[in-house]
Design a protein around this motif. Sequence first.
Motif, mmCIF file in Angstrom:
data_model
loop_
_atom_site.group_PDB
_atom_site.id
_atom_site.type_symbol
_atom_site.label_atom_id
_atom_site.label_comp_id
_atom_site.label_asym_id
_atom_site.label_seq_id
_atom_site.Cartn_x
_atom_site.Cartn_y
_atom_site.Cartn_z
ATOM 1 N N THR A 159 2.627 3.725 -6.111
ATOM 2 C CA THR A 159 2.748 2.303 -6.407
ATOM 3 C C THR A 159 4.183 2.271 -7.115
ATOM 4 O O THR A 159 5.044 1.488 -6.382
ATOM 5 N N LYS A 160 4.835 3.105 -7.797
ATOM 6 C CA LYS A 160 5.986 3.190 -8.723
ATOM 7 C C LYS A 160 7.133 3.242 -7.629
ATOM 8 O O LYS A 160 8.084 2.332 -7.728
ATOM 9 N N ASP A 161 7.148 3.833 -6.800
ATOM 10 C CA ASP A 161 8.132 4.087 -5.728
ATOM 11 C C ASP A 161 8.057 3.167 -4.218
ATOM 12 O O ASP A 161 8.997 3.198 -3.558
ATOM 13 N N ASP A 162 6.885 2.691 -4.148
ATOM 14 C CA ASP A 162 6.545 1.972 -2.837
ATOM 15 C C ASP A 162 6.844 2.736 -1.915
ATOM 16 O O ASP A 162 7.540 2.298 -0.835
ATOM 17 N N MET A 163 6.271 3.983 -1.912
ATOM 18 C CA MET A 163 6.056 5.087 -0.972
ATOM 19 C C MET A 163 4.777 5.497 -0.551
ATOM 20 O O MET A 163 4.148 5.462 -1.299
ATOM 21 N N TYR A 164 5.025 6.352 0.502
ATOM 22 C CA TYR A 164 3.335 7.232 0.872
ATOM 23 C C TYR A 164 3.502 8.490 0.971
ATOM 24 O O TYR A 164 4.748 8.962 1.386
ATOM 25 N N LEU A 165 2.603 9.261 0.731
ATOM 26 C CA LEU A 165 2.522 10.601 1.115
ATOM 27 C C LEU A 165 2.337 10.876 2.626
ATOM 28 O O LEU A 165 1.216 9.973 3.230
ATOM 29 N N ASN A 166 2.949 11.787 3.257
ATOM 30 C CA ASN A 166 2.754 11.988 4.781
ATOM 31 C C ASN A 166 1.270 12.128 5.335
ATOM 32 O O ASN A 166 0.629 13.058 4.599
ATOM 33 N N PRO A 167 0.616 11.082 6.192
ATOM 34 C CA PRO A 167 -0.472 11.392 6.566
ATOM 35 C C PRO A 167 -0.659 12.270 7.632
ATOM 36 O O PRO A 167 -1.788 12.812 8.002
ATOM 37 N N THR A 168 0.223 12.285 8.573
ATOM 38 C CA THR A 168 0.700 13.250 9.418
ATOM 39 C C THR A 168 2.136 13.432 9.874
ATOM 40 O O THR A 168 2.677 12.216 9.696
ATOM 41 N N ALA A 169 2.588 14.628 10.085
ATOM 42 C CA ALA A 169 3.949 14.778 10.405
ATOM 43 C C ALA A 169 4.368 13.930 11.729
ATOM 44 O O ALA A 169 5.807 13.568 11.757
ATOM 45 N N GLU A 170 3.623 13.023 12.478
ATOM 46 C CA GLU A 170 4.045 12.341 13.600
ATOM 47 C C GLU A 170 4.794 11.060 13.035
ATOM 48 O O GLU A 170 5.776 10.730 13.575
ATOM 49 N N VAL A 171 4.552 10.589 11.587
ATOM 50 C CA VAL A 171 5.018 9.864 10.861
ATOM 51 C C VAL A 171 6.641 9.640 10.599
ATOM 52 O O VAL A 171 7.357 9.079 11.343
ATOM 53 N N PRO A 172 6.960 10.882 10.032
ATOM 54 C CA PRO A 172 8.527 11.007 9.552
ATOM 55 C C PRO A 172 9.163 11.274 10.947
ATOM 56 O O PRO A 172 10.282 10.976 11.170
ATOM 57 N N ILE A 173 8.618 12.245 11.878
ATOM 58 C CA ILE A 173 9.376 12.648 13.027
ATOM 59 C C ILE A 173 9.688 11.661 13.827
ATOM 60 O O ILE A 173 10.648 11.336 14.207
ATOM 61 N N THR A 174 8.715 10.859 14.381
ATOM 62 C CA THR A 174 8.639 9.636 15.178
ATOM 63 C C THR A 174 9.959 8.489 14.405
ATOM 64 O O THR A 174 10.935 8.018 15.455
ATOM 65 N N ASN A 175 9.697 8.521 13.346
ATOM 66 C CA ASN A 175 10.658 7.359 12.700
ATOM 67 C C ASN A 175 12.194 7.810 12.424
ATOM 68 O O ASN A 175 13.012 7.062 11.972
ATOM 69 N N LEU A 176 12.315 8.986 12.754
ATOM 70 C CA LEU A 176 13.758 9.481 12.749
ATOM 71 C C LEU A 176 14.629 8.893 13.576
ATOM 72 O O LEU A 176 15.891 8.549 13.567
ATOM 73 N N LEU A 177 14.121 8.446 14.848
ATOM 74 C CA LEU A 177 14.916 7.731 15.646
ATOM 75 C C LEU A 177 14.608 6.145 15.632
ATOM 76 O O LEU A 177 15.215 5.425 16.566
ATOM 77 N N GLN A 178 14.047 5.639 14.569
ATOM 78 C CA GLN A 178 14.039 4.201 14.287
ATOM 79 C C GLN A 178 15.179 3.360 14.234
ATOM 80 O O GLN A 178 16.300 4.143 13.987
ATOM 81 N N ASP A 179 15.310 2.414 15.125
ATOM 82 C CA ASP A 179 16.401 1.266 15.450
ATOM 83 C C ASP A 179 17.667 2.160 16.108
ATOM 84 O O ASP A 179 18.670 1.845 15.918
ATOM 85 N N GLU A 180 17.223 3.098 16.915
ATOM 86 C CA GLU A 180 18.218 3.621 17.813
ATOM 87 C C GLU A 180 18.062 3.347 19.231
ATOM 88 O O GLU A 180 16.956 3.163 19.738
ATOM 89 N N ILE A 181 19.379 3.352 19.877
ATOM 90 C CA ILE A 181 19.417 3.368 21.392
ATOM 91 C C ILE A 181 19.902 4.566 21.996
ATOM 92 O O ILE A 181 20.961 5.015 21.750
ATOM 93 N N LEU A 182 18.733 5.153 22.482
ATOM 94 C CA LEU A 182 19.472 6.644 23.322
ATOM 95 C C LEU A 182 19.751 6.289 24.823
ATOM 96 O O LEU A 182 19.492 5.377 25.244
ATOM 97 N N ASP A 183 20.604 7.559 24.884
ATOM 98 C CA ASP A 183 20.898 7.449 26.365
ATOM 99 C C ASP A 183 19.953 8.180 27.173
ATOM 100 O O ASP A 183 19.440 8.856 26.832
#
Length: 424
Positions: free
Chosen positions: A220-244
């Motif tokens: 609550t204090k940080d408005d953050m979440y504990l990882n529910p599955t590594a799919e979340v941080p890994i997938t979002n590493l490319l958030q807002d990117e346009i790949l070749d």
Amino acid sequence: MLDVNVIRSNPDMIRTMIRNRNRDETILDRFLEADSEWRSLTDENNRLRKTRNDVSLEISKMPKGEEKDKKIAEMRTVGDKIKANDDRMAELEEIRQDCVLNIPNIPHESVPIGKDDTENVVVYEAGEKRKFDFKPKEHWELAEELDIIDFDRGTKVAGSGFYVMKGDGARLERALINYFLDTHKDQGYTELVVPAVINKAAVIGTGQYPNLKDDMYYLTKDDMYLNPTAEVPITNLLQDEILDKSQLPIYYTANLTSYRREVGKHADTKGIIRVHEFRKTEMVNFVEPSKSYERLEELRKNAEDLINGLHLPYRVLLLCTGDMSFSCSKCYDLELYAPGKDAWLEASSCSNFTDFQARRARIKYRPEPHLKSEFVHTLNGSGLALPRTVVAIMENYQNKDGTITIPEVLRPYMRGQEVIDRKH
């Protein structure tokens, strides 16, 4: 999330899909109502702005006088109407966005229609179930006798649903992690170490929020979440990117601690089959849309390679519409057989999300330098979830004297040790 135009132009298909996925159809009604009003106000404001622009040009050419003042007053009223419409449209946009975030992905045509896990389809079974000349014990019995899992002290420091791996139990888990990651490297994956604390944009990006918000641990204090599955941080590493196009496919893997509240009542409360904190190796793929279903079959094989290396009996299930996770379009579950419990335990889910996650996380690629960017397709699979893999090893490799034979593929990671017993 789905393209708004797909929902808008195919409401009957979307309604059937939502019904087949055992979800509340009123979310579609709410979207269609808000969207209809939003489009009506958009058209009205476009007309009003054109009128205001035309009349403003006319006013600029008029001499001072009563007629000009009248026109100016009329345009103030028009401006007030535009402002009121804009305010209402902002409210409607929030409603539309909330609805879209709560509408699940469209299942692939090969996915069976069914209400729950009883209607999943067994694709095949592999590996031979061991024939015991004694009654096999459950993992928690073996763990207590060998002193390799401490349930009481795990509960003492964290509460129900937590445990402590101890001695050869901890070493077995560490050996599995190394075996998983080394195998994935040979399969072409790039290993990552990613954060276990993630922000709201990340859980929105992969579809855990708002769909599974009650199942996640929220800081609550940080408005953050504990990882529910590594799919979340890994997938979002490319958030807002346009790949070749040349960068695709991308294969990432990571072993990360996952946290689940496991909201609701479950039968598997004894031992480590269903717990709040566990380690899991994840495979995440980013591919061109035309190749994603072909890649799903390869991803499933990547997970099966791990099981086959351990020589564990398992089966592959094709999940029905009513049992699939919110974000996926097609999903295979890999279940390990546990003879002590005489049950099948899910150790991996391999899923194709098509562009559902990529649209939420805004991950695109450019098919050709001169073409418009498109959303990639994302896939992920567990390779594997550790607690249930540990359970399957303990119960399948147990001996009559209460010891556990260590699978041959893991022995190099355990300095050649062949058996878990009280001596070690």
